[in-house]
Design an enzyme around this catalytic site. Sequence first.
Site, PDB file in Angstrom:
ATOM      1  N   HIS A  21      21.177  24.981  -9.479  1.00  0.00           N
ATOM      2  CA  HIS A  21      20.020  25.413  -8.813  1.00  0.00           C
ATOM      3  C   HIS A  21      19.298  27.020  -9.071  1.00  0.00           C
ATOM      4  O   HIS A  21      19.911  27.523  -8.772  1.00  0.00           O
ATOM      5  CB  HIS A  21      19.473  24.594  -7.857  1.00  0.00           C
ATOM      6  CG  HIS A  21      18.138  24.471  -7.516  1.00  0.00           C
ATOM      7  ND1 HIS A  21      17.216  25.091  -6.557  1.00  0.00           N
ATOM      8  CD2 HIS A  21      17.362  23.386  -7.332  1.00  0.00           C
ATOM      9  CE1 HIS A  21      16.812  24.558  -6.333  1.00  0.00           C
ATOM     10  NE2 HIS A  21      15.704  23.700  -6.546  1.00  0.00           N
ATOM     11  N   GLU A  31      18.800  16.404  -8.842  1.00  0.00           N
ATOM     12  CA  GLU A  31      18.064  15.980  -9.458  1.00  0.00           C
ATOM     13  C   GLU A  31      19.080  14.990 -10.605  1.00  0.00           C
ATOM     14  O   GLU A  31      19.170  14.232 -10.840  1.00  0.00           O
ATOM     15  CB  GLU A  31      17.697  16.840 -11.317  1.00  0.00           C
ATOM     16  CG  GLU A  31      15.861  17.354 -10.673  1.00  0.00           C
ATOM     17  CD  GLU A  31      15.842  18.518 -12.229  1.00  0.00           C
ATOM     18  OE1 GLU A  31      16.435  18.075 -12.998  1.00  0.00           O
ATOM     19  OE2 GLU A  31      14.636  18.517 -12.159  1.00  0.00           O
TER      20      GLU A  31
END
Length: 363
Positions: free
Chosen positions: A254, A309
């Site tokens: 991320h 996600e």
Amino acid sequence: MNVQKGLKGIVAAETLIGHVDGENGELIYRGYEIRELTKSYSFEEVAYLLWYGYLPDEGQLQGLKDELKRNRELPEYLIKIIDLLPPSMDMMSVIRTVISAEGGNSEYEGIATISHAIRLTSLVPTIIAYRKSQIEGRLFEHPRDDLDHVSNYLYMLTGEVPLEAHVEALESYMLLTLEHGMNASTFSARVTVSTESDIVSGVTSAIGTMKGPLHGGAPSGVIDLLNEIALAGDAEKVIREKIMRGEKLMGFGHRVYKTRDPRAIALKTKLLELVGEDEWLDLAMKVEEVAIRVLEELKPGRSLYTNVEFYAAAIMKALEMEPELFTPTFTASRMVGWTAHILEQAENNTIFRPQSKYIGVLK
């Protein structure tokens, strides 16, 4: 004049709503760490927290639930607008158009209120579900007053009362995406209302920003990865070959969090309670375990862990939700955060007016 492209690292506002600590892997809503909230509280309770600044008592919670339910049905003029939109129009554009039309209602004139925020949050799931039924050519399932916000959303999408495990999984995801600091869409909402424009204009700006693939892009790559592994039957072989070929392993790493994504941890914690109830959630757990081990071996020191996600994709797959609904569902939850920021901006407003540096020639 120094230029900070994208305003990265520039503090443009003070907020009491949320805090993202990328270095330490923390996400805080109104003083509460996100993992604490997902363990014990519902969508409605955390929405109340973000809007009002404190968690509700039993009566306040019931009042919010009742108000959300009263605002679920689409008025006839919005239904007519959706019916007139071309079938090729994507769902995010539909949401943006319909919410903009809702802004023609005179009740939104003047200062933004929590009641405005509640109504807009209530409408988005119904817009998505009605449009889906229209495109599929089937009867629309109207909202049910005996179902809470998340379970009603799933009911409207499918026409069936959802499994409790599916409601819990999606509710956890939506709780984790209600708010995430001064991200691109939240910033656009605050910029819009900083001109003393109305709450619907602010939300419409945010929806348009969320539509962009660099911000609200659907985690379809994770779905592809899970499908490939399910077909191959060998998670380690697929993952190892991808990394050796230099491919990005979707759902890992991320750009904000330099350590474990707290949203992924919270979502995993909730999903661990549901393992055994859905094959795709089980598969996601197994893939994470193998992938982190192989990444540590082949990319030592990179600290590449699952992001939110990854588990969002696993949930959507388990719910048999089409990829076209991923970003709209993200939008349905983030409506709470956007409207909370709009209300905060209006309370102590200063118009946003950054400078630009001219780099053209002088004639």
